[in-house]
Enzyme design. Sequence first.
Site, PDB file in Angstrom:
ATOM      1  N   GLY A 198       0.718  -2.419  -4.735  1.00 29.48           N
ATOM      2  CA  GLY A 198       0.554  -0.984  -4.942  1.00 29.48           C
ATOM      3  C   GLY A 198       1.287  -0.201  -3.860  1.00 29.48           C
TER       4      GLY A 198
ATOM      5  CE  LYS B 201       3.502 -11.434  -2.343  1.00 27.97           C
ATOM      6  NZ  LYS B 201       2.587 -10.847  -3.313  1.00 27.97           N
TER       7      LYS B 201
END
Length: 430
Positions: free
Chosen positions: A304, A207
């Site tokens: 999530g 990332k």
Amino acid sequence: MSQPFRIGIAGLGTVGAGVVKILQKNAESIEKRAGRPIEIVAVSARNKSRDRGVDLSSYDWVDHTPDLAAYEGIDAIVEVIGGSEGTAADLVRASLKNARHVVTANKALLAHDGYELAQLADEKGACLMYEAAVAGGVPIIKALREGLAANEIKSIYGILNGTCNYILTTMRQTGRDFNDVLKEAQAAGYAEADPAFDIDGIDAAHKLCILAAIAFGVKPDFDSLTIEGIRHINSTDIAYATEFGYRIKLLGVARRENGKILQVMEPCLVPIESPMGIIDDVYNAVYVEGDFVETPLFTGKGAGQGPTASSVVADLIDLARGHRLPAFGIPAKELKDAVWADPGETVNSYYLRLMVIDRAGVIADVSAILRDQNISIEGLVQRGRAPGQPVPVIITTHETRHADMAAACDLIEKLDCCVEKPRLMVIEEL
Ligand code: HSE
């Protein structure tokens, strides 16, 4: 009514099922924002019969996932399978080659092959969108590529792995062990399929590499990153960090240094009340320093189903309404090869944890090594008494070259009194 924007979804795990849920539940508001409906035409996953808690009956089922790349009448492919190689990578390449837009959450693929894919997308007039790849539900790609586009970015600091942040937070709050807390994070569905990707810092480094490419206009270059994970952090480190006024965070740092760019992912100590120190649990955060905007902080859930799928759908809405951007904010042919800074030359304050035998002369030996490497001690704590037994000694230093610190650690490790590898962490005074 305008023509629907038609999509195919590859991968119906946590994120893929989340995308279907959002597109079904919020269809009306999404249509208004996109200027037209977003219609799922086809879906594909490994197991057709698995119950995913969503109704897939009105979509075509594609058995052979790569077939989605050329599936009739599709405007964009959503790739939420993951992995830098195999089906996901093949599908993304084939879709772009067919001039299809791609929306993906695949940070590994972008970190490794982002430059090549951005070139392919530009060549074919397609868009490669990946808001969900970095920091889950935090719209940091849009913020960097668009919202902060007026600025020269000086630095980015990121907490980019929810699993690690959750583990470090829970260890601090409960005094529980690393492995025990890792299991809990995996059960909650935050962790990568291979836990090493989370706890060894690889997922977060993927990332950071993407953020650095956008921020500095350089080709993503995962192999140049220095990466260290959180496996070796124990309750002693967490307790002493707190006592000294710090939190331990797996921190990504990408910043300009003397005309070069530093890219490092490693556990650091940050002040408790700093922008990164206050980010706990599964939350991610990205702190940016721009020359005009100053220091915005972006935070939210980094993992999530809901947060990650929310970012996928945001990209779809952008595409449906005709918003087009190069993958890294500037045309791929303008991306430069970065000149990376040598982490050994960076200057920081350090936290050093030693496990040494409690006997006369040990601190004298350790401090002689530090003196010889020109390292100035800021603080030193040894508590308790265990004659002849190992005890922790915690040292904090004034600003020191990393290479000098590393040399000192190698020498300390060779002392008879030292029973464990010395553990070193940067103190980032954000
Ligand atoms: N496993 C990642 C995390 C989420 O824990 O942050 C997906 O990138």
